[in-house]
Structures are given as structure tokens and as C-alpha cells.
Design a protein around this motif. Structure first.
Motif, short mmCIF file in Angstrom:
data_model
loop_
_atom_site.label_atom_id
_atom_site.label_comp_id
_atom_site.label_asym_id
_atom_site.label_seq_id
_atom_site.Cartn_x
_atom_site.Cartn_y
_atom_site.Cartn_z
N GLN A 142 52.30 43.39 45.53
CA GLN A 142 50.98 42.91 45.15
C GLN A 142 50.04 44.04 44.73
O GLN A 142 49.41 43.94 43.66
N PRO A 143 49.89 45.11 45.50
CA PRO A 143 49.09 46.23 45.00
C PRO A 143 49.67 46.82 43.72
O PRO A 143 48.91 47.28 42.85
N ALA A 144 50.99 46.84 43.58
CA ALA A 144 51.59 47.35 42.35
C ALA A 144 51.21 46.49 41.16
O ALA A 144 50.97 47.00 40.05
N ALA A 145 51.15 45.18 41.36
CA ALA A 145 50.74 44.29 40.27
C ALA A 145 49.28 44.55 39.88
O ALA A 145 48.93 44.53 38.68
N VAL A 148 36.98 51.95 43.15
CA VAL A 148 38.07 51.67 44.09
C VAL A 148 38.65 52.97 44.64
O VAL A 148 39.05 53.05 45.81
N THR A 149 38.68 54.02 43.81
CA THR A 149 39.18 55.31 44.28
C THR A 149 38.29 55.89 45.37
O THR A 149 38.79 56.38 46.40
N GLY A 182 50.56 59.92 43.68
CA GLY A 182 49.44 59.13 44.21
C GLY A 182 49.91 57.94 45.02
O GLY A 182 49.31 57.59 46.05
N HIS A 183 50.99 57.31 44.59
CA HIS A 183 51.56 56.18 45.34
C HIS A 183 52.06 56.63 46.71
O HIS A 183 51.90 55.92 47.71
N VAL A 189 44.00 49.43 52.91
CA VAL A 189 44.29 50.70 52.25
C VAL A 189 45.21 50.48 51.06
O VAL A 189 45.04 51.08 49.98
N HIS A 190 46.19 49.61 51.22
CA HIS A 190 47.10 49.33 50.12
C HIS A 190 46.38 48.72 48.93
O HIS A 190 46.73 49.03 47.77
N PHE A 191 45.40 47.89 49.17
CA PHE A 191 44.70 47.21 48.08
C PHE A 191 43.53 48.03 47.54
O PHE A 191 42.82 47.54 46.65
N THR A 192 43.28 49.19 48.07
CA THR A 192 42.26 50.08 47.52
C THR A 192 42.89 51.39 47.05
O THR A 192 43.04 51.62 45.85
N ALA A 193 43.28 52.21 48.00
CA ALA A 193 43.92 53.48 47.64
C ALA A 193 45.26 53.25 46.97
O ALA A 193 45.63 53.98 46.03
N GLY A 194 46.03 52.27 47.42
CA GLY A 194 47.32 51.99 46.81
C GLY A 194 47.22 51.54 45.37
O GLY A 194 48.15 51.72 44.58
N VAL A 195 46.10 50.94 45.00
CA VAL A 195 45.89 50.50 43.63
C VAL A 195 45.34 51.61 42.75
O VAL A 195 45.76 51.79 41.59
#
Length: 389
Positions: free
Chosen positions: A159-162, A192-193, A351-352, A364-370
Motif C-alpha cells: 500500500q505505501p508502495a502504491a 510528507v517528508t 530511502g525505502h 511511519v510506513h504511510f509517511t516516511a515510507g512513501v
């Protein structure tokens, strides 16, 4: 002056005298009515006519006493209530037998015991835990992994990858339109970063730090648009230097302990640096941004596939290279887009990996992971775009 008129008027309207006259006119045949009528007896201020106060009933708990007189309608004055029967303690021997065998799932319901309580507390402790008010608390995947001693690396997932791929495609499409169109998804990426890095370091909400880092990124965008792409390094590095100095001054004014101030200083500086460095997408050539963003989208989607880590990394790099060749053929870069795609894919995977470290949460996945894959790829897109262009 005489008081006779008033006396006569008072006698004329005396209700007690009228009542006595009416009673004297009643027939004598109703003389036995008082035997059948209700008699009212009330308390008076004469203490001799009252019944003595009885002692408190010791069967009641402390602070409560039995009533001396009934309070119901028509009760006789001075009468007391009958004593209550003492409460009998519960005896397992006198418990009614159950219709069938006891339910083992109920407390004290062993098969065949008729629902009687268990003989020892150890029998219930095995099947039942202590009573709670809120029940079992839910734990996150990161907390469960930490408690089980597993690896601190938890990858964001599909989902974060999408979302990363969607944001990358927005950058790629708007770069072909113009730099002002590119500003819209770029500002979203910078916001978001800034928030994701603070959350990755366990600092939340950290509104002041996030606002400071985001303001630095917007300042870099404005300076770059005012100075032009030929002066992009001066605009980006100059804004970064000013923001580091500003962050240092603000931390020195803080009243927190030295360790907290140092930790906040490092988090704010790195967050502002990543958000400002993402301005490299705006400083790079439009064709380079188009190819690099498409390569990042392909690499992150391939990295999210359920494959072993080594195989997933290889597949992601191959996907980034293939996307660079495919999209580069649509631009002036041609086959050189493969090198740009490979470089952008390597930085995106870095970064990933950073966004996957130290038991990250879903937030974290949906902010930093994106955001981190795209922010980390900005320097490669700018440098390789200038070198290959």
C-alpha cells in the motif's frame, strides 16, 4: 372609640363556633359513629405521651437503626416492626442440583458437580485470568516484533508502495507540463517528508519542527523559481545553510535538557535537509524528472513483491532500469535513460530501507515510507540529468 362592631363581625365569621353548632344539630342516632370512624393520633410536645425510644438493632450495619414506629398509612403510633430474619450464608451443600452436567466453560462448572464452586482457587487460575475492566490491549505489529525479538526491519508493504508510485507518476507527468505544474506534487512530497522523518524518529506531533522543515522547503522552492535552474545549487544550498543556522538558534533558546535539545536539533536539521533536497526535482531538467520519477515508481512496486530480500532488490533495480529505457525513449535521453533510471532506483531503495528501520509503525510506513524514496532520488535525478543531458 368602641370595638363592638369589630367584635360582632368576628363573632359572625368564627368558623369554630359554626362547627360546634352543626355538631349539636346532628341526630342522636349517629352517636355510635366514632366507633367505626378512623381515629387520628399524632405526636405532641408532651414527652409523657410518647413511647420510649428503643435501642438500635445490632443486626443492622453500623450507621443504620431500626425504625421505632411504622411510617405507613394508618399504622398505630408506637408500634414497632417485627424483627427481620438474619441473612443465611450460602452453603454449597444446600445449593440446588443442576438439571444436567455442569458446563466446564463456566466458573466452577466442572462436569458432574452441579455448578458448585471449585474446591481450590488454583483450579480457576488455570482456565481463567484475573478480571479486567478494559480487556486485553491490542498491540501493533512493531510492538509484537520487538517483544518477540525479531528483526527491526519492517518493510512498508504494497500500500505505501502504491502511494509512492502514484506520487512519482504525478511528478513525472507534471514535469512534462512545466515547472509551475511540478510545484504542486513537489510541495506535497516535501510536507510528507518533513512529517515522516520526525515520526520515524519517534518524535510526534513535533508541530514546530515539522512546520520549520516544511517552511524551509517552500523557501527553497520560491528561491529556485526566482533564481532559475542555472542558479539551483546556490538557491538550494543557501536555503539549507540558513535553515540549519535558524534551527540551531531555536534549539539554543529551548529550556529542555541538553540531550533532548541535541536530539531535537539533529531531527529538525535532517528533516529540513531532506525536504529541501527534494527541491532537486524542480531544479533538474524536465526529461530527467520524467524518467527518474517513473524509474522510482517501478523500483518501489517491484520491491514490494513477496520475494526474498536479495531477489527483490535485483528485480527492483532491473525494473528501474527498464522503466528508464522505456520512458527515456519517449524523451531526448533515449537509451541513456537506463543509467538515470538505475541511479534513481538505487537511491529510492536506500530511502525505502531507511523507512523500514527500527520497528516502524504503519503511520511511519504511510509517511516516511512513501516520501523518502522520492526525496532520496532527487540528487541523482538532478546530477545524472545534467551529466547525460
Amino acid at each position: 372609640m368602641s370595638n363592638q362592631p369589630y367584635e360582632g363581625r368576628r363573632e359572625a365569621y368564627d368558623p369554630y363556633q359554626q362547627a360546634q353548632q352543626q355538631q349539636s344539630q346532628e341526630p342522636q342516632q349517629h352517636a355510635d359513629w366514632p366507633q367505626h370512624t378512623q381515629q387520628w393520633e399524632g405526636r405532641t410536645w408532651e414527652t409523657q405521651a410518647q413511647a420510649p425510644v428503643q435501642e438500635a438493632d445490632t443486626s443492622y450495619p453500623q450507621g443504620y437503626q431500626s425504625y421505632g414506629e411504622p411510617q405507613g398509612y394508618g399504622g398505630a403510633a408506637g408500634a414497632t416492626l417485627p424483627p427481620e430474619a438474619p441473612a443465611q450464608p450460602w452453603n454449597p451443600a444446600h445449593a440446588p442440583a443442576a438439571d444436567g452436567p455442569g458446563d466446564p466453560s463456566r466458573p466452577g462448572g466442572r462436569p458432574g458437580d452441579g455448578g458448585t464452586p471449585p474446591e481450590s482457587a488454583s483450579e480457576t487460575d488455570v482456565a481463567y485470568g484475573p478480571a479486567t475492566v478494559t480487556g486485553q490491549s491490542r498491540i501493533t505489529d512493531a510492538q509484537r516484533a520487538r517483544a518477540e525479538g525479531r528483526s527491526p526491519i519492517i518493510e512498508p508493504g504494497i500500500q505505501p508502495a502504491a502511494l509512492t508510485a502514484l506520487l512519482a507518476l504525478l511528478l513525472s507527468g507534471t514535469a512534462a507540463i512545466g515547472e509551475y505544474a511540478l510545484v504542486v506534487p513537489l510541495v506535497l512530497l516535501q510536507a510528507v517528508t518533513a512529517a515522516g522523518w520526525f515520526r520515524l524518529n519517534g518524535m510526534w506531533p513535533a508541530r514546530q519542527g515539522i512546520a520549520l522543515a516544511f517552511l524551509g522547503a517552500v523557501t527553497a522552492d520560491v528561491a529556485l523559481l526566482a533564481a532559475g535552474r542555472e542558479n539551483a545549487p546556490a538557491a538550494i544550498l543557501g536555503t539549507l545553510g540558513v535553515w540549519v543556522l535558524l534551527t540551531l538558534v531555536l534549539q539554543l533558546r529551548s529550556h529542555a535538557d541538553p540531550d533532548t535539545r541535541m536530539y531535537g536539533l539533529m531531527a529538525t536539521v535532517v528533516s529540513a535537509a531532506l525536504a529541501i533536497i527534494a527541491t532537486g526535482h524542480l531544479a533538474a531538467e524536465p526529461d530527467a524528472v520524467t524518467v527518474g520519477a517513473a524509474a522510482v515508481a517501478a523500483a518501489i512496486l517491484a520491491r514490494a513483491l513477496p520475494l526474498p530480500t536479495a531477489a527483490s532488490v535485483v528485480v527492483a533495480l532491473l525494473a528501474a532500469t527498464g522503466a528508464g529505457i522505456a520512458v527515456g525513449g519517449m524523451t531526448d535521453l533515449g537509451t541513456q535513460g537506463a543509467f538515470l533510471g538505475l541511479g534513481a532506483g538505487v537511491c529510492a531503495l536506500i530511502g525505502h530501507r531507511v523507512a523500514s528501520y527500527d520497528y516502524p509503525s504503519r503511520f511511519v510506513h504511510f509517511t516516511a515510507g512513501v516520501a523518502l524514496p522520492l526525496a532520496a532520488a532527487a540528487p541523482a535525478v538532478y546530477l545524472l540529468g545534467r551529466a547525460l543531458g
